[in-house]
Design an enzyme around this catalytic site. Structure first.
Site, PDB file in Angstrom:
ATOM      1  N   SER A   1      -7.603   4.959  -4.261  1.00  0.00           N
ATOM      2  CA  SER A   1      -7.044   3.836  -3.509  1.00  0.00           C
ATOM      3  C   SER A   1      -6.553   4.118  -2.103  1.00  0.00           C
ATOM      4  O   SER A   1      -6.132   3.186  -1.413  1.00  0.00           O
ATOM      5  CB  SER A   1      -5.908   3.201  -4.300  1.00  0.00           C
ATOM      6  OG  SER A   1      -6.443   2.410  -5.314  1.00  0.00           O
TER       7      SER A   1
ATOM      8  N   SER B   1      -6.997   0.187  -3.944  1.00  0.00           N
ATOM      9  CA  SER B   1      -6.017  -0.872  -4.017  1.00  0.00           C
ATOM     10  C   SER B   1      -5.135  -0.971  -2.779  1.00  0.00           C
ATOM     11  O   SER B   1      -4.466  -1.984  -2.575  1.00  0.00           O
ATOM     12  CB  SER B   1      -5.114  -0.668  -5.241  1.00  0.00           C
ATOM     13  OG  SER B   1      -4.367   0.531  -5.090  1.00  0.00           O
TER      14      SER B   1
ATOM     15  N   LYS C   1       3.003   0.253   1.634  1.00  0.00           N
ATOM     16  CA  LYS C   1       2.332  -0.429   0.526  1.00  0.00           C
ATOM     17  C   LYS C   1       3.412  -1.025  -0.361  1.00  0.00           C
ATOM     18  O   LYS C   1       4.434  -0.374  -0.609  1.00  0.00           O
ATOM     19  CB  LYS C   1       1.468   0.576  -0.232  1.00  0.00           C
ATOM     20  CG  LYS C   1       0.623  -0.045  -1.339  1.00  0.00           C
ATOM     21  CD  LYS C   1      -0.247   0.997  -2.043  1.00  0.00           C
ATOM     22  CE  LYS C   1      -1.165   0.374  -3.088  1.00  0.00           C
ATOM     23  NZ  LYS C   1      -2.017   1.393  -3.759  1.00  0.00           N
TER      24      LYS C   1
HETATM   25  N1  GLN Z   1     -10.085   1.582  -8.344  1.00  0.00           N
HETATM   26  C1  GLN Z   1      -9.314   2.397  -9.232  1.00  0.00           C
HETATM   27  C2  GLN Z   1      -8.647   1.547 -10.292  1.00  0.00           C
HETATM   28  O1  GLN Z   1      -8.796   0.369 -10.243  1.00  0.00           O
HETATM   29  C3  GLN Z   1      -8.327   3.226  -8.475  1.00  0.00           C
HETATM   30  C4  GLN Z   1      -7.101   2.485  -8.110  1.00  0.00           C
HETATM   31  C5  GLN Z   1      -6.081   3.360  -7.443  1.00  0.00           C
HETATM   32  O2  GLN Z   1      -6.368   4.457  -6.969  1.00  0.00           O
HETATM   33  N2  GLN Z   1      -4.866   2.893  -7.460  1.00  0.00           N
HETATM   34  O3  GLN Z   1      -8.008   2.039 -11.168  1.00  0.00           O
END
Ligand code: GLN
Length: 481
Positions: free
Chosen positions: A172, A148, A73
């Site tokens: 995410s 994400s 990532k």
């Molecule tokens: N969807 C969540 C956010 O936007 C989690 C994102 C994540 O786990 N990085 O904060």
């Protein structure tokens, strides 16, 4: 090569039955053929990959994952390679050092093929906030892959790479794994070092991985996990041999089913898939127990106060001065700061910084930030009580399968509500997985499994037992042969 497990690929590279260079070339060719459609990778590092692979072929010391092609990532710093975090702010940033996770995986012998696309600064649930454009879901390109870490999930689902790293702050890893039909694990907070992992919300951020199966995840996680003195929240605790824990025996395992998760909001098709998966667990010898996690409904509001608060502080470092994006022709320092940040950050990131600064401000700190810290404790205590009676918890990951690109992008609240089932475990710092459990209208559905703190081995074994008895995790999206 596409069907071999992580352990098989590495064993074959180690004893010379398979050339790591040939393996790398195979996956690089798959990326060339398919990634123009998916946009799952921000950077591909062909030369570096081939030289890492050549070292494995020469028999240079490599560990358990010798020759394994992997993608990181783009939140993990990779020395000498652009590390963008999906943002214009870091579009020109070449990391001067490797993240702990990258160091560990390099030492285990993995070959880095590239950096995966992601929501900007890991803020999002659909992979539509990336500066590099959205990622598409390999099961249906009109749909989002989740976020994400959507690039990592999509790349594994399409077979562009056998495994990929990700991070999970509020879901995410689990959510994109579910929407792309791959296996993903987010370990206990503190299990994997955050050193060199670009910070979003430091008390929640945790590295983990995606692969096709629990057995593959066990191999990759085993190489990533472990104490690192450079992360003050890294936990000094031995890493068990996750692979050795995969007996596939779950007889007598008590699995809790939280009433609050199997309630209104969960779509009927998804519910049917999950009910069938849970019945499979019962057939395998698990004992199902209904449990209560009464503060579940507070998780979304708690998280969307705390995560932005931490983000507003963490992202203060991007000021246009030291590194990253700098605006043209600043007239003074104030102008340099404000225009660099206004031009370098996208809308969602700016929204989080504003919300975070607001809840931390003198007049609102007690009402929002402090209150959210208290509700976070209540949510963690719910789990603590539940784990007195059960060994594992099974739940949905999302209310429904993937949604369409563009469907929620202009409605932040509906995007945030998408995280209801993943946020509680994040707030509690618990380990969790998403395991492919079936399909609704051709789109994958994931089953979420949660374990007590540091019980990743139990979690992986429960996922493995299910994968021994089912073949959902072996299904491949059409068009990526
Ligand atoms: N969807 C969540 C956010 O936007 C989690 C994102 C994540 O786990 N990085 O904060």
């Amino acid at each position: 090569m596409d069907e071999m497990s992580v352990a098989e690929l590495s064993a074959a590279c180690r004893d010379g039955r398979l050339s790591a260079v040939a393996l790398t070339e195979h996956f690089l060719a798959r990326i060339d053929t398919h990634d123009t459609r998916l946009n799952s990778l921000i950077s591909v590092c062909r030369e570096r990959a081939l030289s890492q692979a050549a070292a494995v072929d020469r028999g240079e010391p490599a560990g358990a994952l010798a020759g394994l092609p992997i993608a990181h990532k783009d939140i993990f710093c990779t020395q000498g390679l652009r590390t963008s975090c999906g943002s214009r702010m870091l579009d020109n940033f070449v990391a001067p050092y490797d993240a702990h996770v990258v160091e560990r995986l390099d030492a285990a012998g993995t070959v880095t093929l590239g950096k995966t696309n992601m929501d900007e600064f890991a803020m999002g649930s659909s992979n539509e906030t990336s500066f590099y454009g959205p990622v598409r879901n390999p099961w249906n390109e009109a749909f989002v892959p989740g976020g994400s870490s959507g690039g990592s999930a999509a790349a594994v689902a399409a077979g562009l790479v056998p495994a990929a790293t990700g991070t999970d702050t509020g879901g995410s890893i689990r959510q994109p794994a579910a929407l792309c039909g791959v296996t993903g694990i987010k370990p206990t907070y503190g299990r994997v070092s955050r050193y060199g992992m670009i910070a979003f919300a430091s008390s929640l951020d945790q590295g983990g991985c995606f692969a096709r199966s629990a057995a593959d995840c066990a191999a990759v996680l085993g190489a990533m996990a472990g104490f690192d003195a450079r992360d003050s929240t890294s936990v000094e605790r031995d890493v068990p041999d996750y692979g050795a824990a995969l007996s596939g025996d779950i007889s007598g395992l008590r699995i809790g089913l939280p009433r609050e998760y199997f309630a209104e909001g969960l779509e009927a098709g998804t519910r049917t898939v999950l009910d069938t998966a849970i019945a499979e667990y019962e057939r395998l010898g698990a004992q199902l127990v209904e449990i209560d996690l009464p503060h579940t409904e507070l998780a979304v509001s708690t998280y969307y106060v705390l995560a932005p608060a931490e983000a507003s502080s963490n992202l203060a470092r991007y000021d246009g001065v030291r590194y990253g994006y700098r605006c043209e022709a600043a007239v003074d320092l104030e102008d340099l700061y404000s225009r660099s940040r206004a031009e370098g950050f996208g809308r969602e990131v700016q929204r989080r910084i504003m919300v975070g600064a607001y809840v931390l401000s003198a007049g609102y700190y007690d009402a929002y930030y402090l209150k959210a810290q208290k509700t976070r404790r209540l949510i963690a205590d719910d789990f603590r009580r539940a784990y007195a009676d059960v060994d594992l918890i099974a739940a949905p990951v999302t209310q429904s399968p993937a949604f369409r690109l563009g469907e929620k992008v202009d409605d932040p609240v509906s995007m945030y509500l998408n995280d209801v089932y993943t946020l509680p475990a994040s707030l509690a710092g618990l380990p969790g997985m998403s395991v492919p459990a079936g399909f609704v209208d051709g789109l994958p559905v994931g089953l979420q499994l949660l374990a007590p703190w540091f019980e990743e081995a139990r979690l992986l074994n429960a996922a493995h037992a299910f994968q021994q008895a089912t073949d959902w995790h072996t299904r491949r999206p059409a068009g990526f042969e």
